[in-house]
Design a protein around this motif. Structure first.
Motif, PDB file in Angstrom:
ATOM      1  N   ILE A 126       0.794  -1.281  -0.036  1.00 19.50           N
ATOM      2  CA  ILE A 126       0.037   0.027   0.211  1.00 19.50           C
ATOM      3  C   ILE A 126       0.822   1.506   0.054  1.00 19.50           C
ATOM      4  O   ILE A 126       0.184   2.369  -0.185  1.00 19.50           O
ATOM      5  CB  ILE A 126      -0.987  -0.078   1.168  1.00 19.50           C
ATOM      6  N   LYS A 129       0.786   4.196  -2.734  1.00 24.56           N
ATOM      7  CA  LYS A 129      -0.602   4.916  -3.089  1.00 24.56           C
ATOM      8  C   LYS A 129      -0.893   5.880  -1.485  1.00 24.56           C
ATOM      9  O   LYS A 129      -2.100   6.182  -1.574  1.00 24.56           O
ATOM     10  CB  LYS A 129      -1.963   4.196  -3.523  1.00 24.56           C
ATOM     11  N   THR A 167     -10.914   7.958  -2.226  1.00 28.13           N
ATOM     12  CA  THR A 167      -9.537   8.362  -2.128  1.00 28.13           C
ATOM     13  C   THR A 167      -8.983   8.852  -0.562  1.00 28.13           C
ATOM     14  O   THR A 167      -7.964   9.040  -0.432  1.00 28.13           O
ATOM     15  CB  THR A 167      -8.978   9.286  -3.022  1.00 28.13           C
ATOM     16  N   GLY A 186       2.497  13.480  -7.386  1.00 28.55           N
ATOM     17  CA  GLY A 186       2.033  12.383  -7.551  1.00 28.55           C
ATOM     18  C   GLY A 186       3.137  11.371  -7.718  1.00 28.55           C
ATOM     19  O   GLY A 186       4.397  11.631  -7.971  1.00 28.55           O
ATOM     20  N   PRO A 187       3.023  10.047  -7.640  1.00 26.25           N
ATOM     21  CA  PRO A 187       4.034   8.928  -7.864  1.00 26.25           C
ATOM     22  C   PRO A 187       4.898   9.120  -8.961  1.00 26.25           C
ATOM     23  O   PRO A 187       5.975   8.702  -8.970  1.00 26.25           O
ATOM     24  CB  PRO A 187       3.454   7.563  -7.599  1.00 26.25           C
TER      25      PRO A 187
END
Length: 247
Positions: A126, A129, A167, A186-187
């Protein structure tokens, strides 16, 4: 104590009560023109990990006092502005991957809270995210029937559970553990600040008391640092332009 406080207010300085060099360094920037709305940056390293120990001989964690610069001609953005400053200063000094935001009038009633948080952050299934883990606020001394909704059950206990499928809930501003990297986009699209030392990937090699680090820390804590910079226009980890004190 009352007389001492009154003397300090009247004289605009605390020189007569300073007993050590460290205290002198901490209070030297304070002058009669120093107000809560207009003052320079003050950064003082009170404890340094690996050097300072407690009465039992155990190493103490880093402890740094930070007062960001404020000016009546520049917006300070309340809590969001303070958190952005602390994010930059801490990046230069330690750049730890996990950040805890905690209001000064709050505490955790479970000493194992950090361990519980690490269980999530260290779970590879996890972690990519996961941006933050937060704990709801609980209030003491509230009326039995709570007719004024002082416990704010809806905001801290009901809504967050309902947002799990969307989310996750919004950040509540305190009792929250952040992944530093999550505050930079973001990633797949990390936003880079113009100063490489502020990047979440930067590895700190200089001691926190070094002149170079303290000079940079004072720079990034300036009230105009976010003006026309990548940090102010793109990164700005904690949003400033909102109708609330924090977002």
């Amino acid at each position: 104590m009352k007389r001492r406080i009154e003397n300090v207010i009247e004289n605009g300085k605390v020189a007569q009560y300073i007993t050590s060099q460290q205290e002198h360094e901490a209070f030297s920037p304070w002058t009669k023109t120093f107000t809560h709305r207009d003052h320079p940056t003050v950064i003082q390293v009170l404890l340094e990990s690996g050097k300072d120990i407690d009465v039992s001989g155990h190493s103490m964690p880093n402890l740094i006092y930070v007062t960001r610069e404020k000016s009546i001609t520049s917006p300070h953005h309340y809590k969001a502005g303070a958190l952005n400053t602390l994010l930059r200063v801490s990046a230069l000094m330690t750049n730890a991957p996990i950040i805890l935001t905690l209001d000064c009038d709050m505490f955790s009633n479970n000493p194992r809270t950090p361990y519980n948080v690490l269980c999530y952050f260290m779970d590879n299934s996890i972690r990519p995210k996961l941006a933050y883990v937060q704990f709801p606020q609980c209030f003491h001394g509230v009326n039995k029937n709570d007719i004024y909704s002082s416990e704010m059950q809806r905001g801290f206990h009901i809504n967050p559970k309902g947002m799990d499928g969307l989310t996750g809930p919004h950040c509540m501003g305190t009792g929250c553990f952040f992944m530093r990297r999550a505050l930079f986009g973001g990633p797949s699209a990390m936003l880079q600040p113009e100063m490489p030392q502020l990047s979440p990937d930067h590895v700190v090699t200089n001691p926190i008391r070094s002149r170079h680090i303290l000079e940079l820390a004072n720079t990034v804590a300036g009230c105009n640092y976010e003006f026309q910079t990548n940090w102010g226009e793109q990164v700005c980890a904690f949003l400033n332009d909102t109708t609330t004190e924090f977002n």
